[in-house]
Structures are given as C-alpha cells and as structure tokens.
Design a protein around this motif. Structure first.
Motif, short mmCIF file in Angstrom:
data_model
loop_
_atom_site.label_atom_id
_atom_site.label_comp_id
_atom_site.label_asym_id
_atom_site.label_seq_id
_atom_site.Cartn_x
_atom_site.Cartn_y
_atom_site.Cartn_z
N ARG A 117 0.83 -1.21 0.00
CA ARG A 117 0.00 0.00 0.00
C ARG A 117 0.86 1.26 0.00
NH1 ARG A 117 -5.33 -0.43 0.98
NH2 ARG A 117 -6.15 -2.49 1.53
N PRO A 118 0.34 2.36 -0.49
CA PRO A 118 1.08 3.61 -0.44
C PRO A 118 1.50 3.95 0.98
CG PRO A 118 -0.80 3.83 -1.91
CD PRO A 118 -0.94 2.50 -1.24
N SER A 174 9.43 8.28 -8.38
CA SER A 174 10.08 7.30 -7.49
C SER A 174 9.01 6.65 -6.64
CB SER A 174 11.14 7.98 -6.63
OG SER A 174 12.18 8.51 -7.42
N ALA A 175 8.20 5.83 -7.28
CA ALA A 175 7.07 5.23 -6.58
C ALA A 175 7.53 4.13 -5.62
CB ALA A 175 6.08 4.66 -7.59
N PRO A 209 3.81 7.42 -0.62
CA PRO A 209 2.42 7.85 -0.43
C PRO A 209 1.86 8.60 -1.63
CG PRO A 209 3.75 8.37 1.51
CD PRO A 209 4.71 7.95 0.42
N GLU A 210 2.73 9.14 -2.48
CA GLU A 210 2.27 9.88 -3.65
C GLU A 210 1.47 8.99 -4.61
OE1 GLU A 210 5.24 12.06 -5.70
OE2 GLU A 210 6.08 12.96 -3.89
N VAL A 211 1.70 7.68 -4.53
CA VAL A 211 0.95 6.76 -5.39
C VAL A 211 -0.54 6.86 -5.09
CG1 VAL A 211 0.58 4.31 -5.94
CG2 VAL A 211 2.91 5.19 -5.65
N ALA A 212 -0.91 7.09 -3.84
CA ALA A 212 -2.32 7.22 -3.47
C ALA A 212 -2.95 8.45 -4.11
CB ALA A 212 -2.46 7.28 -1.95
N GLU A 213 -2.17 9.51 -4.24
CA GLU A 213 -2.69 10.74 -4.83
C GLU A 213 -3.04 10.56 -6.31
OE1 GLU A 213 0.14 13.79 -4.14
OE2 GLU A 213 0.28 13.44 -1.97
N ASP A 225 -5.71 4.81 -2.79
CA ASP A 225 -4.95 4.27 -1.67
C ASP A 225 -5.02 2.75 -1.56
OD1 ASP A 225 -7.55 3.97 -0.90
OD2 ASP A 225 -7.38 5.14 0.96
N GLY A 226 -5.52 2.09 -2.59
CA GLY A 226 -5.57 0.63 -2.58
C GLY A 226 -4.19 0.02 -2.78
N PRO A 227 -4.06 -1.27 -2.51
CA PRO A 227 -2.76 -1.93 -2.66
C PRO A 227 -2.35 -2.05 -4.12
CG PRO A 227 -4.45 -3.54 -2.17
CD PRO A 227 -5.10 -2.19 -2.01
#
Length: 461
Positions: free
Chosen positions: A264-265, A300-301, A365-369, A373-375
C-alpha cells in the motif's frame, strides 16, 4: 442404487453417521481452540495477534507500523560519552533519536574481533521528511577519532519509512586505527535535521550489534578481481504468495523464485533471503498494473533497498510508476566472500559474509494521490547464482552464533502464510504485546479462561 443386503445398508449408514459425528466433534474441538485463542487475544488487547501483525495502540496506523524485535531492550541514548549505556554484542535495543543533536552508546571491545553496530531509524507515520535526511552512525575511539561512519537517507521518495545505517570497528592488516582493546562509542544522529521539510519529531531507533572474530590464517588484503558482473535474465515461473514483514525481526523468508505480495502507499515491507558463501544474489522488483482508469506518474514510486546480515546498506533501486506494470533489477553484486571487505567500493565491501540479506520495499504515499490508496501488486524475482563454498575458518565464535550462517530455507511456508496462526505464533506475540506486569498477565489469562469456557459450552458437539 445402493445394492446389497439390508444388513449391509445398515452397516454403511452406521459408518457414515460415525464419520459425520467425528467430523462434528473435530469441528467443535477446532472451534473451542479458536475461541480460546480469540478470548486470550481479546483479554490482553491483542486483536491483531492472529494475523501475525504487531499489536498496536488504539488509533495507530497498523499498515505503516514498524515491528520492533520482541526481545529489544529499552535504553536511553546519552547526550555525552560519560553517560553512554553499553551495547552488548548479539543484543537488540530500542531507543529514541532526538530531532537535533546526537546520542551516544558504548562498546567494550578486545583487540581480536571486528564489531558492527547498526541503527534503524523509524520516523513517525505522516511526518515530514527531506530527501537528504536519514540516519548517520559512527564508531569512535576513546580519543574521539572516527573508526567508521555510514549514512542512509530517505532518498527520492521523500516519505517517512524505516532506514538503517551501520558502522564498524574493524580489525584488519590494512588498518591500524582503532585496533586496540578498550572503550569505543557509537554515535547516532540525523543525516540532515535542518534540511527543508525535515521532521521536528523524535524518531524511534532499533539498535543491533554483532561481533565477528578474526580468522585462524591470514586472509590477505585484496578483494577478488574477477567476478561475473553481467545482469542475468529475471527469474521466471509462477509467483508464490508471501506476505512481507513489518520489520527486520519479522522479515518474511524468500528463496530463489518468484514471489507475490501487495503493498500500500506509504507501506514498507521486509523480506530476507539466505545467501551462502560463494552465492551471488540477484533481485528484480516489479509493480503490477493498477487496474484503474487513473492517469498520472510518480517518478520514485517504489524503492527497494538491500541490507546485509548486520543491517548494513548494500544498494538500492527506484521504480517510476504510471499505472502500468514496471520492473527494475538491482545492480549485479559479486558472490559473497570474506575477501570482499578489502574492496574500495561500498557495494562490494558490504557483501562480506553469508547469512540473511534483507530486501526492504517501500511504496511512496504519492501513489495514493494518483491511483488511489488501494494496494499495488508487487512481485519480487529472486535469483541465486554461483555455488555454495566453505566460509572462513574463524578463530572463535560469532555473536550471535548463527548470524553468518544459512539454514537452506526461504522457500517453505512462512508463519501464517496459510491464513492461520498457531499457538507458537500467539505466544510469541504475547511476549511482544507490551504486558507491563505479571499481575496483568494473570488477570488476562483469567478472563481468557472464562471467555473460552463460555464459548466452548455454547458450541455443539
């Protein structure tokens, strides 16, 4: 249908009813056992124990919580060497790092063995951090001279997650500094506490120390000059599910093969790979497609850090993510060899002993944006080249005794991989559950007994 005499039919019916009765009794016993474990967990406030996750205080973000070693002893870092607490080889400690300044710990060393000290810094979830910030560890002698220093930063993701650095007092024919027996000091500090965006909050620390004896015969002073530095093709095959751990002490074992998890993010997952003397570790990290219609890109995920058996940082990679599948491999490393310590480069020098090497994955956490916010699907492809060889002939024992050994495992089932948790896992979790006094345990067990008996009584036989 169902031919035979009436007596045969009665016999068959009796056997079927017998099996059904035994199945009901087995189910009842299983339910009573589950009720007992659930009652114990509830009584002691360990609702997450059956999942293998560390127990957390109410309101704490369990998805991002670091799992400290169960046997970690709490110590306070000193503001002066005069008050420094001794760190014993083979022990794990828990401490706190202030937002500015440094803290001191003490080592008492002889003149024959090499000592390694590492510090894992754990910023609070949601804290602001700088890409230049991180943790710095130094070993100094009694005169304040630096024996060794190392820094690990948060890097490109710029998000709070556990990072570790190491330093050593090394006995080597190439080095005369810090070779005497006596008192040495481990200092731990922030890498860039004044950097823009750096967190003003104190961080938690996990400290560990390892002692390595000298060898019975001289090992020379040169690192191997020739080794296969080509990047091999990623390991192929059907991925096996393996849930990552929440800390070094809870790292999930991996062997050679393809391993699948979800991340997860903001989450950090820990895995360990046993690497024997002479073996060459290869690892590729792959993020799967998001399965959403969202568009965007995070430079940079995913970061994947590799640490050696004493939690010394070896190398890392960073993967960008735009919602589609993306993969990247760690740079090739030499086969594990004692002589690698004589190399000038950190990446080669760090691959100096066999044991558990750690792969630590962190998703920004930027991946959630960008994608919710899912895995996100995570695949690790782990390869081991070369052939196992004999290690050095040590003149004494390492502390801990098994730190530079491998058990040949990593490919078997991890604890709780089948979705269940046995009694051994339960009671290990109890040991780490933060029970403050013996009386609290007695009260908890009493409540557990009552709950278990009542639930068992209500279950049909």
């Amino acid at each position: 249908m169902g031919g035979g005499t009436e007596r045969d039919r009665r016999r068959r019916g009796g056997r079927v009813r017998g099996r059904q009765g035994e199945a009901r009794r087995t189910t009842a016993r299983s339910r009573r056992g589950a009720a007992g474990r659930l009652g114990l967990a509830a009584a002691l406030g360990l609702g997450t124990v059956l999942t293998g996750q560390p127990a957390q205080a109410a309101g704490q973000d369990t998805a991002h919580a670091y799992a400290f070693a169960e046997d970690a002893r709490r110590v306070e870092g000193a503001g002066s060497t005069a008050d420094a607490v001794e760190l014993e080889p083979g022990r794990t400690y828990r401490s706190t790092l202030p937002p500015d300044g440094k803290v001191y710990y003490r080592l008492e060393l002889d003149d024959t063995g090499t000592a390694y000290a590492s510090a894992t810094a754990v910023p609070p979830s949601g804290a602001g951090v700088s890409v230049a910030d991180g943790v710095q560890v130094t070993v100094e002698d009694a005169d304040g001279r630096s024996c060794d220093t190392d820094t690990t930063t948060f890097g490109a993701p710029g998000s709070p997650h556990p990072v570790a650095a190491w330093a050593m007092r090394e006995i080597s024919p190439r080095r005369s500094l810090c070779a005497e027996a006596g008192t040495y000091y481990v200092t731990v500090e922030r890498a860039a506490p004044d950097a823009r965006g750096a967190s003003p909050d104190p961080w938690e620390l996990e400290l560990s120390t390892v002692s390595e004896p000298g060898t019975r015969t001289p090992d020379g002073t040169a690192a191997p000059e020739v080794w296969d530095s080509a990047t091999p093709a990623p390991v192929q095959g059907t991925a096996r599910r393996r849930a990552g751990g929440a800390g070094f002490a809870r790292a999930a074992p991996l062997g050679e093969g393809v391993w699948r998890d979800d991340i997860r993010p903001g989450q950090t997952l820990f895995y360990q790979v046993p690497v024997d003397w002479g073996r060459q570790l290869h690892a590729t990290a792959e993020l799967g497609s998001s399965g959403t219609d969202a568009s965007g890109y995070v430079a940079s995920a995913l970061t994947l850090d590799l640490y050696n058996p004493v939690r010394g940082h070896v190398e890392d990679l960073s993967v960008g993510y735009g919602g589609g599948q993306k993969s990247k491999a760690l740079k090739p490393l030499p086969p594990v060899a004692y002589e690698n310590r004589h190399a000038s480069g950190q990446q080669v020098s760090a691959v100096r002993f066999a044991g558990a090497y750690y792969l630590v994955a962190h998703l920004s956490p930027e991946v959630a944006e960008e994608f919710g916010d899912g895995p996100v699907p995570l695949t690790l492809r782990v390869g081991l080249g070369g052939a196992a060889q004999d290690g050095p002939e040590y003149a004494g024992g390492t502390v801990p005794s098994d730190v530079f050994t491998v058990d040949g495992g990593g490919g078997g089932a991890a604890p709780g991989e089948d979705g269940s948790a046995g009694d051994e896992t339960l009671y290990r979790a109890l040991a780490a559950g933060g029970i403050g006094t013996g009386s609290a345990l007695v009260v908890g067990l009493g409540v557990w007994t009552v709950v278990a008996r009542r639930r068992a009584a209500a279950l049909p036989e």
